[in-house]
Design a protein around this motif. Structure first.
Motif, mmCIF file in Angstrom:
data_model
loop_
_atom_site.group_PDB
_atom_site.id
_atom_site.type_symbol
_atom_site.label_atom_id
_atom_site.label_comp_id
_atom_site.label_asym_id
_atom_site.label_seq_id
_atom_site.Cartn_x
_atom_site.Cartn_y
_atom_site.Cartn_z
ATOM 1 N N GLU A 3 0.836 -1.193 0.000
ATOM 2 C CA GLU A 3 0.000 0.000 0.000
ATOM 3 C C GLU A 3 0.877 1.252 0.000
ATOM 4 O O GLU A 3 1.896 1.307 0.691
ATOM 5 C CB GLU A 3 -0.907 0.022 1.234
ATOM 6 N N ALA A 28 -6.203 5.497 -10.770
ATOM 7 C CA ALA A 28 -7.356 4.616 -10.969
ATOM 8 C C ALA A 28 -7.515 4.229 -12.437
ATOM 9 O O ALA A 28 -7.888 3.092 -12.758
ATOM 10 C CB ALA A 28 -8.620 5.291 -10.455
ATOM 11 N N THR A 29 -7.249 5.162 -13.347
ATOM 12 C CA THR A 29 -7.369 4.857 -14.786
ATOM 13 C C THR A 29 -6.305 3.852 -15.246
ATOM 14 O O THR A 29 -6.443 3.248 -16.309
ATOM 15 C CB THR A 29 -7.247 6.148 -15.617
ATOM 16 N N ARG A 30 -5.265 3.705 -14.440
ATOM 17 C CA ARG A 30 -4.233 2.700 -14.750
ATOM 18 C C ARG A 30 -4.550 1.355 -14.111
ATOM 19 O O ARG A 30 -3.720 0.435 -14.136
ATOM 20 C CB ARG A 30 -2.869 3.195 -14.284
ATOM 21 N N GLY A 31 -5.716 1.241 -13.488
ATOM 22 C CA GLY A 31 -6.141 -0.032 -12.934
ATOM 23 C C GLY A 31 -5.766 -0.251 -11.489
ATOM 24 O O GLY A 31 -5.982 -1.350 -10.957
ATOM 25 N N LEU A 32 -5.212 0.750 -10.838
ATOM 26 C CA LEU A 32 -4.847 0.621 -9.427
ATOM 27 C C LEU A 32 -6.032 0.998 -8.546
ATOM 28 O O LEU A 32 -6.765 1.946 -8.838
ATOM 29 C CB LEU A 32 -3.660 1.521 -9.097
ATOM 30 N N ASP A 33 -6.239 0.247 -7.466
ATOM 31 C CA ASP A 33 -7.300 0.569 -6.525
ATOM 32 C C ASP A 33 -6.873 1.753 -5.654
ATOM 33 O O ASP A 33 -5.814 1.721 -5.014
ATOM 34 C CB ASP A 33 -7.612 -0.638 -5.630
ATOM 35 N N HIS A 35 -8.144 4.769 -2.812
ATOM 36 C CA HIS A 35 -9.118 5.327 -1.867
ATOM 37 C C HIS A 35 -8.730 6.786 -1.606
ATOM 38 O O HIS A 35 -7.648 7.072 -1.114
ATOM 39 C CB HIS A 35 -9.139 4.553 -0.551
ATOM 40 N N ASP A 54 -14.127 3.501 -12.046
ATOM 41 C CA ASP A 54 -13.690 2.181 -11.593
ATOM 42 C C ASP A 54 -12.381 2.294 -10.834
ATOM 43 O O ASP A 54 -11.496 3.099 -11.186
ATOM 44 C CB ASP A 54 -13.521 1.240 -12.787
ATOM 45 N N HIS A 55 -12.249 1.478 -9.793
ATOM 46 C CA HIS A 55 -11.045 1.395 -8.949
ATOM 47 C C HIS A 55 -10.881 2.607 -8.016
ATOM 48 O O HIS A 55 -9.878 2.676 -7.306
ATOM 49 C CB HIS A 55 -9.763 1.252 -9.797
ATOM 50 N N LEU A 56 -11.846 3.531 -8.024
ATOM 51 C CA LEU A 56 -11.713 4.720 -7.173
ATOM 52 C C LEU A 56 -12.892 4.810 -6.209
ATOM 53 O O LEU A 56 -14.051 4.812 -6.623
ATOM 54 C CB LEU A 56 -11.662 5.995 -8.025
ATOM 55 N N THR A 57 -12.579 4.863 -4.911
ATOM 56 C CA THR A 57 -13.594 5.121 -3.887
ATOM 57 C C THR A 57 -13.239 6.427 -3.178
ATOM 58 O O THR A 57 -12.058 6.753 -3.010
ATOM 59 C CB THR A 57 -13.665 3.983 -2.859
#
Length: 312
Positions: A3, A28-33, A35, A54-57
């Protein structure tokens, strides 16, 4: 995968929210989660980010918790009864420092005191200024280079300069007690323009020529049984002068009068007035030569009689 924590911080207006949102979206656009969170009660992230990704909270601090913090600070003040509380320091959250409030109130007090010729009010405003330069529980001036035992300040861009003031003294936690720790940091010890400008604004009143507070005339009032009010200004001086009444809840005949004064001979100017509404108090301010600093104030109610209203 490990992390990674990315923190954007700094003074207000430098782009923390915008930069944090941009980094979060890019990752997030690169596929990483990712927060994304904020500790700001205003939660400006909601205006910065539109829609979902997607992948973004995204999260924020609990508004109910913030409400309880607000309530706790209010209840820490002095109870005035009937659910009212009086605090010496403001209610605040992440950004603390009270000089914007304290110096604005001191300026309002000094302006009102000069308008009313109230020396006690000016003295209280003076003591507010003295608090800033060392007459406080910590016996330390909060102005750089001036006052008693002054110390370093958090000056980001301008560097150190004599006369600068920080955001101001804060309170600790939910308490209503002044707090001024020794460490030098934002926000309360950070140099901002508004504190210094309010100080200069206050000094305009406290360092003004005190002779302007003696306009050389007095005002008395009397009323008759039928409710007619007589306002009298007794003036001394030399030459032609104009005396005008500015009134609230009074109907005044010929509010402006011009008289010629002779040295050693007091002259009395009279106005007849009637109270517009018997349910409300009335106020009359007599101003000499259109200069509000040279004035006297009279106030009363419809039932007041033979009231001496000279205000010094």
């Amino acid at each position: 995968m490990a992390e990674i924590i990315v923190v954007t911080s700094g003074k207000g207006g430098v782009g923390k929210t915008t930069l944090a949102a941009a980094v979060a979206v890019a990752l997030a656009t690169r596929g990483l989660d990712v927060h994304l969170s904020t500790s700001d009660p205003a939660a400006h992230l909601a205006q910065t980010l539109h829609g979902t990704l997607d992948h973004l909270t995204v999260s924020r601090i609990d508004p109910h918790e913030v409400t309880e913090t607000y309530r706790a600070q209010v209840l820490a003040g002095l109870s005035m009864g009937d659910g009212w509380y009086l605090r010496a320091l403001p209610v605040w959250f992440a950004r603390r420092g009270n000089y914007g409030v304290l110096l604005s109130q001191a300026k309002a007090l000094s302006a009102a005191a000069r308008l009313r010729g109230d020396s006690a009010g000016l003295d209280l405003a003076q003591r507010q200024a003295q608090w800033v330069v060392g007459r406080n529980p910590f016996t330390q001036s909060t102005m750089y280079g001036e006052g008693y035992d002054w110390a370093q300040q958090y000056s980001v861009s301008a560097g150190d300069f004599v006369g600068s003031l920080p955001v101001g003294m804060q309170s600790r936690g939910d308490s209503d007690l002044p707090y001024w720790p020794s460490q030098n940091m934002y926000v309360y010890k950070e140099v901002w323009v508004h504190s210094t400008s309010r100080w200069l604004w206050l000094m305009e009143d406290l360092l003004a020529d005190e002779t302007r507070m003696d306009p050389g005339f007095t005002v008395t009032t009397s009323s008759t049984a039928n409710g007619e009010l007589t306002i009298r200004a007794t003036a001394t001086g030399v030459g032609a002068h104009t005396f005008a009444i500015r009134a609230e809840n009074l109907v005044v005949a010929q509010p402006s009068r011009t008289v010629t004064l002779t040295a050693g001979m007091p002259t009395t100017i009279e106005w007849k007035a009637r109270v517009a509404s018997a349910e409300s108090p009335w106020v009359a301010v007599v101003i000499a030569d259109n200069d509000p600093s040279r004035r006297r104030e009279a106030a009363g109610s419809d039932s007041a009689t033979n009231r001496n209203a000279d205000r010094r």
